[in-house]
Scaffold this active site. Structure first.
Site, PDB file in Angstrom:
ATOM      1  N   LYS A  33     -63.741 -73.429 -38.547  1.00 60.24           N
ATOM      2  CA  LYS A  33     -64.238 -73.939 -39.831  1.00 60.24           C
ATOM      3  C   LYS A  33     -64.568 -72.814 -40.802  1.00 60.24           C
ATOM      4  CE  LYS A  33     -67.658 -76.232 -38.009  1.00 60.24           C
ATOM      5  NZ  LYS A  33     -67.333 -75.918 -36.606  1.00 60.24           N
ATOM      6  N   THR A  34     -65.335 -71.852 -40.327  1.00 62.62           N
ATOM      7  CA  THR A  34     -65.742 -70.756 -41.204  1.00 62.62           C
ATOM      8  C   THR A  34     -64.521 -69.941 -41.614  1.00 62.62           C
ATOM      9  OG1 THR A  34     -67.881 -70.696 -40.100  1.00 62.62           O
ATOM     10  CG2 THR A  34     -67.283 -68.766 -41.396  1.00 62.62           C
ATOM     11  N   ASP A 217     -70.475 -74.042 -46.116  1.00 64.23           N
ATOM     12  CA  ASP A 217     -70.376 -73.931 -44.652  1.00 64.23           C
ATOM     13  C   ASP A 217     -71.603 -74.607 -44.017  1.00 64.23           C
ATOM     14  OD1 ASP A 217     -69.370 -73.256 -42.195  1.00 64.23           O
ATOM     15  OD2 ASP A 217     -69.646 -71.094 -42.380  1.00 64.23           O
ATOM     16  N   GLU A 218     -71.510 -74.999 -42.769  1.00 67.52           N
ATOM     17  CA  GLU A 218     -72.627 -75.624 -42.035  1.00 67.52           C
ATOM     18  C   GLU A 218     -73.226 -76.780 -42.831  1.00 67.52           C
ATOM     19  OE1 GLU A 218     -73.292 -74.634 -38.995  1.00 67.52           O
ATOM     20  OE2 GLU A 218     -72.693 -72.539 -38.833  1.00 67.52           O
ATOM     21  N   GLN A 248     -73.702 -80.133 -34.359  1.00 65.29           N
ATOM     22  CA  GLN A 248     -74.485 -78.901 -34.462  1.00 65.29           C
ATOM     23  C   GLN A 248     -75.606 -79.012 -35.489  1.00 65.29           C
ATOM     24  OE1 GLN A 248     -72.335 -75.040 -34.036  1.00 65.29           O
ATOM     25  NE2 GLN A 248     -70.539 -76.293 -34.403  1.00 65.29           N
ATOM     26  N   ARG A 596     -71.518 -70.749 -28.147  1.00 66.33           N
ATOM     27  CA  ARG A 596     -71.496 -69.381 -28.686  1.00 66.33           C
ATOM     28  C   ARG A 596     -70.653 -68.467 -27.808  1.00 66.33           C
ATOM     29  NH1 ARG A 596     -71.490 -70.609 -33.012  1.00 66.33           N
ATOM     30  NH2 ARG A 596     -71.507 -72.682 -32.159  1.00 66.33           N
TER      31      ARG A 596
HETATM   32  P1  ATP Z   1     -68.984 -72.792 -35.497  1.00 66.66           P
HETATM   33  O1  ATP Z   1     -68.975 -74.289 -35.439  1.00 66.66           O
HETATM   34  O2  ATP Z   1     -69.617 -72.201 -34.287  1.00 66.66           O
HETATM   35  O3  ATP Z   1     -69.512 -72.270 -36.793  1.00 66.66           O
HETATM   36  P2  ATP Z   1     -66.314 -72.421 -36.512  1.00 66.66           P
HETATM   37  O4  ATP Z   1     -65.663 -73.739 -36.449  1.00 66.66           O
HETATM   38  O5  ATP Z   1     -66.831 -71.974 -37.822  1.00 66.66           O
HETATM   39  O6  ATP Z   1     -67.446 -72.340 -35.390  1.00 66.66           O
HETATM   40  P3  ATP Z   1     -64.934 -69.909 -36.493  1.00 66.66           P
HETATM   41  O7  ATP Z   1     -66.126 -69.051 -36.292  1.00 66.66           O
HETATM   42  O8  ATP Z   1     -64.331 -69.975 -37.844  1.00 66.66           O
HETATM   43  O9  ATP Z   1     -65.271 -71.385 -35.956  1.00 66.66           O
HETATM   44  O10 ATP Z   1     -63.810 -69.529 -35.472  1.00 66.66           O
HETATM   45  C1  ATP Z   1     -64.072 -69.317 -34.102  1.00 66.66           C
HETATM   46  C2  ATP Z   1     -63.208 -68.180 -33.575  1.00 66.66           C
HETATM   47  O11 ATP Z   1     -61.870 -68.607 -33.471  1.00 66.66           O
HETATM   48  C3  ATP Z   1     -63.211 -66.976 -34.470  1.00 66.66           C
HETATM   49  O12 ATP Z   1     -63.201 -65.828 -33.689  1.00 66.66           O
HETATM   50  C4  ATP Z   1     -61.917 -67.128 -35.249  1.00 66.66           C
HETATM   51  O13 ATP Z   1     -61.452 -65.909 -35.723  1.00 66.66           O
HETATM   52  C5  ATP Z   1     -61.011 -67.733 -34.210  1.00 66.66           C
HETATM   53  N1  ATP Z   1     -59.911 -68.549 -34.764  1.00 66.66           N
HETATM   54  C6  ATP Z   1     -60.024 -69.596 -35.596  1.00 66.66           C
HETATM   55  N2  ATP Z   1     -58.821 -70.118 -35.907  1.00 66.66           N
HETATM   56  C7  ATP Z   1     -57.907 -69.367 -35.243  1.00 66.66           C
HETATM   57  C8  ATP Z   1     -56.472 -69.388 -35.149  1.00 66.66           C
HETATM   58  N3  ATP Z   1     -55.724 -70.296 -35.797  1.00 66.66           N
HETATM   59  N4  ATP Z   1     -55.886 -68.448 -34.383  1.00 66.66           N
HETATM   60  C9  ATP Z   1     -56.626 -67.533 -33.724  1.00 66.66           C
HETATM   61  N5  ATP Z   1     -57.954 -67.464 -33.768  1.00 66.66           N
HETATM   62  C10 ATP Z   1     -58.602 -68.365 -34.518  1.00 66.66           C
HETATM   63 MG    MG Z   2     -68.778 -71.475 -38.480  1.00 70.81          MG
END
Ligand code: ATP
Ligand code: MG
Length: 711
Positions: A33-34, A217-218, A248, A596
């Site tokens: 997402k981020t 975000d969040e 979350q 995490r």
């Molecule tokens: P959270 O809910 O904990 O905030 P999130 O959904 O924001 O998580 P991110 O932090 O954006 O998730 O991504 C999680 C990890 O996965 C990061 O290390 C990111 O770089 C990696 N990632 C995300 N998408 C891809 C992709 N398409 N290919 C490879 N790595 C990815």
């Molecule tokens: Mg995130």
């Protein structure tokens, strides 16, 4: 540009390249997402759809904002300075600084952090002769903040009974006092900004036209007021892109409304809802555990998460016989991991309550493992730092009573409590600040307080025009703070921290673009207030990361230890007492904690724990039972056998442990009564025995602590 989009999966790609519409990304932890949000900003700019000026991005912490800005500069060759990226508080502050007059604030308005707010409430209670047992200060803070977060001023607050009416009256007094002093608390930053935009049409239009894309975000942790603020800013046709995960949502206790996600769907997103289901962060077993846990919650929008990373390692479970034992185990594991080449910054120790960090810290310290605590007593919250900042605040704004009271008699200048009470009463009558009221004091109080006022005035003159770091240095020296700590027994640490404050001021000046409206001093003090609510990232040294689960949101680590998994601690007893909703929020917190971890997850607990000066006998957390057995690897199987799990404990567990105790012997314990020793392990200080106390159950006891007498 194709580089920009190269590593996205199809739904991520779809989200990043959404046309100019509102959109909601609803997805589980670690699904990107981020990353999607950041990439979308980069994509929008590099395709010329918007300039940096037209972007407003809201992150959850200042740290996240910095990371996002850094990431963007690496993705697109664009000056990120025109972008507004920050937390709700940071962004509102920025807007209020730029339009302080219209907002009815002094140019140098100061921010009250949580501790400052509490102090002010206590002071007011006293002025108003209210009983602080009947009106507990913390509850009043909560009452005020909760109203503000709903956008409700004292004048509009409703009271159904006498008691509530008194609290509403107090809220009104508090508002007056803040206005008199020219200070704003955290919730006020938002409300004030919201009201300003609502009231001032030209200003609102200006920002509505400026920000074309608003990204949040969040989103699951936004409250009502934040949502309304976003709606105002988006009123001119800006497109809102929100990402969040209802599983979350962990800030309901602070007024966050998961319902905002549903409202957003209805009010904005319509059909543009994208779900991301592939998790890129965690190995399979970790994800399976997270999924199994969160399935027990009823109130969910429902999502699936999968990974192709393979099962990975099992989740390691450890049950210590005491919190100390738990800490020893953890630190031993960490040392082993570091020997194997894992970077300490990739290891996180998570706990539910900040108080739990002490034992862990102690053990890390003893074993010489560098660590960094995020949250807890943060740099800007330390006594000496707050003192120094209070002097600086008074230079900027003499009407700041909180700052005044903090240092008027620190270092001591012979100003007694009585004098201060007089002064406060006078100020109250005159409806003026303490600083202004000081002139009307007579007698000895008039002299001593007068001398303090002269000190501040001369400090102001002496520092006029000095660069910020020199100004800070001058204040620390000439206020008498430095001298005070030089003579104090444990003052060395504090002096070092004060030096660090000078460094912080210097770094602050070096940071490009850091100086906002109101000059360097005001910007620096603002930073201090905003960061007091957050952690300080460590420079240089590679350190193990300690933080509460709340503070870990959005972050990821190769190795995560979730510690203190005991009933009453995690899930926390306060939440459990709030029934099902409380327990579900705790479970979401556990879900955040588990997700995490990238590669290795430890879940640990202790059978006894020192908390608030008392030894508690603990029962393992119900969350441990919710993790499927087949995903777990129990590192000590004390309950079933006497085989020691670790080399460190193992070796010669002799039949006779200590003081002539051995298996089969009947013993008596003051609390549990009579029992039989069924197994033993460890030696010396680590020696412990498992005793079957019949009705009181089977217990592991550390011989060092438990007094057992043979019967
Ligand atoms: P959270 O809910 O904990 O905030 P999130 O959904 O924001 O998580 P991110 O932090 O954006 O998730 O991504 C999680 C990890 O996965 C990061 O290390 C990111 O770089 C990696 N990632 C995300 N998408 C891809 C992709 N398409 N290919 C490879 N790595 C990815
Ligand atoms: Mg995130």
């Amino acid at each position: 540009m194709s580089d920009l989009l190269a590593n996205l999966n199809p739904p991520q790609l779809q989200a990043v390249t959404l046309p100019p519409v509102h959109g909601l990304i609803l997805a589980g932890a670690g699904s990107g997402k981020t990353r999607v949000l950041t990439t979308r900003i980069a994509w929008l700019m590099s395709t010329g759809q918007v300039g940096p000026h037209g972007i407003l991005a809201v992150t959850f912490t200042n740290k996240a904002a910095k990371e996002m800005t850094a990431r963007l500069s690496s993705l697109v060759p664009i000056n990120t300075r025109g972008m507004w990226i920050g937390t709700f508080h940071g962004l509102c502050n920025r807007l209020l600084r730029a339009h302080y007059r219209e907002a009815g604030l002094p140019q140098t308005f100061q921010i009250l952090d949580t501790a400052d707010q509490l102090a002010m409430v206590k002071r007011l209670l006293k002025n108003l002769n209210l009983d602080d047992e009947k009106y507990p200060p913390r509850e009043l803070c909560h009452f005020i903040n909760a109203h503000k977060e709903q956008g409700v001023r004292a004048a509009q607050a409703e009271a159904y009974d006498h008691y509530t009416q008194k609290r509403v009256d107090f809220y009104a007094e508090y508002e007056n006092q803040c206005n008199r002093e020219g200070v704003v608390d955290f919730a006020e930053l938002l409300l004030r900004c919201y009201e300003l935009l609502q009231r001032n049409e030209p200003l609102r239009q200006h920002y509505q036209e400026r920000f074309r894309y608003i990204l949040v975000d969040e989103f699951q942790d936004t409250n009502k007021l934040q949502y309304a603020w976003l709606q105002l800013l988006a009123g001119g046709g800006a497109k809102v892109f929100a990402v969040g995960d209802d599983d979350q949502s962990i800030y309901a206790f602070r007024g966050a409304e998961v319902g905002n996600m549903r409202d957003f769907e209805r009010d904005y997103a319509g059909n543009n809802i994208i779900r991301l289901e592939q998790n890129y962060r965690s190995h399979g077993n970790i994800l399976a555990a997270a999924n199994a846990l969160i399935k027990n919650n009823r109130e969910r929008l429902g999502k699936n998460l999968w990974t192709d990373a393979g099962e990975g390692e099992p989740i390691r479970a450890f049950e210590g016989y005491s919190d100390l034992d738990e800490a020893r185990f953890i630190v031993e594991e960490i040392r082993e991991l570091v020997r194997e080449g894992v970077s300490p910054t990739q290891i996180a120790l998570l706990y539910r309550s900040n108080a739990q960090s002490r034992v862990l810290e102690n053990e890390l310290f003893t074993k010489n493992v560098p660590y960094k605590v995020y949250g807890g007593l943060r740099f800007f919250e330390r006594q000496e730092i707050k003192h120094a900042l209070a002097y600086l605040r008074l230079l900027g704004n003499p009407d700041d009573d909180t700052a005044f009271l903090r240092v008027v008699n620190f270092p001591t200048r012979g100003i007694g409590a009585r004098s201060l009470e007089n002064l406060q009463a006078t100020a109250h009558q005159m409806n003026s600040s303490l600083y202004n009221a000081a002139a009307s004091l007579t007698g000895k109080a008039g002299q001593t307080v007068g001398a303090f006022i002269r000190l501040i005035e001369s400090l102001r003159q002496e520092t006029e025009g000095l660069p910020l770091p020199e100004m800070v240095e001058h204040i620390i020296e000439k206020s008498g703070l430095a001298q005070h700590y030089r003579t104090e027994k444990e003052g060395q640490d504090r002096l070092e921290n004060l030096d660090e404050l000078i460094n912080a001021a210097a770094t602050f000046i070096d940071d490009e673009g850091a100086i906002g409206e109101g000059g360097a001093l005001v910007s620096f003090l603002t930073l201090a207030s905003l960061e007091a609510g957050e952690h300080q990232a460590g420079e240089g040294q590679e350190a193990v990361q300690l933080m509460s689960v709340h503070a870990a949101k959005g972050l990821e680590f190769d190795v995560v230890f979730i510690t203190g998994l005991e009933q009453g601690l995690f899930p926390h007893e306060n939440s459990v007492n709030q029934g099902r909703d409380g327990l579900e929020e705790e479970r979401r917190l556990m879900y955040v904690a588990v997700t995490r971890a990238r590669q290795r997850l430890y879940v640990t607990c202790a059978q006894t724990r020192m908390l608030h000066g008392q030894t508690r006998y603990c029962v393992p957390s119900s969350f441990l039972e919710e993790i499927p057995e087949n995903l777990l690897k129990k590192l000590n199987k004390k309950a079933e056998s006497a085989v020691p799990a670790f080399g460190s404990f193992g070796g010669g567990y002799a039949e006779t442990v200590q003081g002539g105790l051995r298996i089969g012997m009947t013993v008596e314990h003051a609390k549990f009564g009579v029992g039989v020793i069924v197994s033993t392990e460890g030696r010396g200080g680590d020696a412990r025995v498992q005793v079957n106390f019949g009705g009181s159950g089977m217990k592991w006891l550390a011989l060092e602590y438990a007094k057992l007498t043979p019967v």
